[in-house]
Design an enzyme around this catalytic site. Sequence first.
Site, mmCIF file in Angstrom:
data_model
loop_
_atom_site.group_PDB
_atom_site.id
_atom_site.type_symbol
_atom_site.label_atom_id
_atom_site.label_comp_id
_atom_site.label_asym_id
_atom_site.label_seq_id
_atom_site.Cartn_x
_atom_site.Cartn_y
_atom_site.Cartn_z
ATOM 1 C CB SER A 52 2.085 82.061 118.370
ATOM 2 O OG SER A 52 1.570 81.011 117.582
ATOM 3 C CE LYS A 200 -0.213 83.956 121.417
ATOM 4 N NZ LYS A 200 0.573 82.779 121.834
ATOM 5 N N GLY A 202 5.544 82.319 121.745
ATOM 6 C CA GLY A 202 5.671 81.900 120.354
ATOM 7 C C GLY A 202 6.734 80.819 120.265
#
Length: 268
Positions: A52, A200, A202
């Site tokens: 992600s 972010k 992931g």
Amino acid sequence: MNPRLFAAGMLLATSMASTAEARTICTLIADQAGEGTVLQEGDCDSRVTPASTFKVALSLIGYDSGYLKDEHEPTLAFRKGYVDWGGDNWKQPTDAVRWMKYSVVWFSQQMTKALGETTLRDYATKFGYGNADFSGDPGKNNGLERAWIASSLKISPREQVAFLKKLVNRQLPVSAHATDMTLKVVEERRISGGWTVHGKTGAAFPRRADGSFDETRGWGWFVGWAEKGDRTFVFARLIQDDRKEPGTPGVRARDAFLGELPSLLAGR
């Protein structure tokens, strides 16, 4: 030996020893304004799935192409048949802010299907985003559904940092609007030491020889940038589990890194 780098290395070694369920593959930190690295630990050159963290690049592509307009347009409704392993947070109407915050895979999939493989590959190539391969699993024709999730698209921590450095320096070949909006929708947190961290997570699982997913060896990413005053540092942390653990590897990578970051950047 630089005493600051030695101390940072000792801190990382302590962290690795205290989290037996995972090993840190790479920690890489670079100064936005400089050419070299502030800290490098581990293998930062091998490529793995971006999982992600790809949403940062996809946000830029979405805004530059016009698919995304602002923080809230479009807002897409969840539909039966969309992937829903993220629980109730994935079953709500989703805009760009919720997409990033809850890492909603089906929102990514609607965007990638609308954009198409050629557009995605062309943008990723211009970004220098890993191998820019959106073909998906061999023979499955599923690149627009999962190329970035333990499939064909791969990127190294060093390439992540190079890409993010271009983003924060506004050097990527996209519109100013695309850059502005992406910088705006990526989540931010304030941590000790006066740092504001944008990043972010992931997470994804490697495949076994029979094609099944090995949930004992999940990869966990946390990538982004940290700001304080006029200083900005870009970073990538990549871990891999040694056994199955509660929660996601990405969240654990993030939480451990945020705990260490003030010490890693002390005095900078």
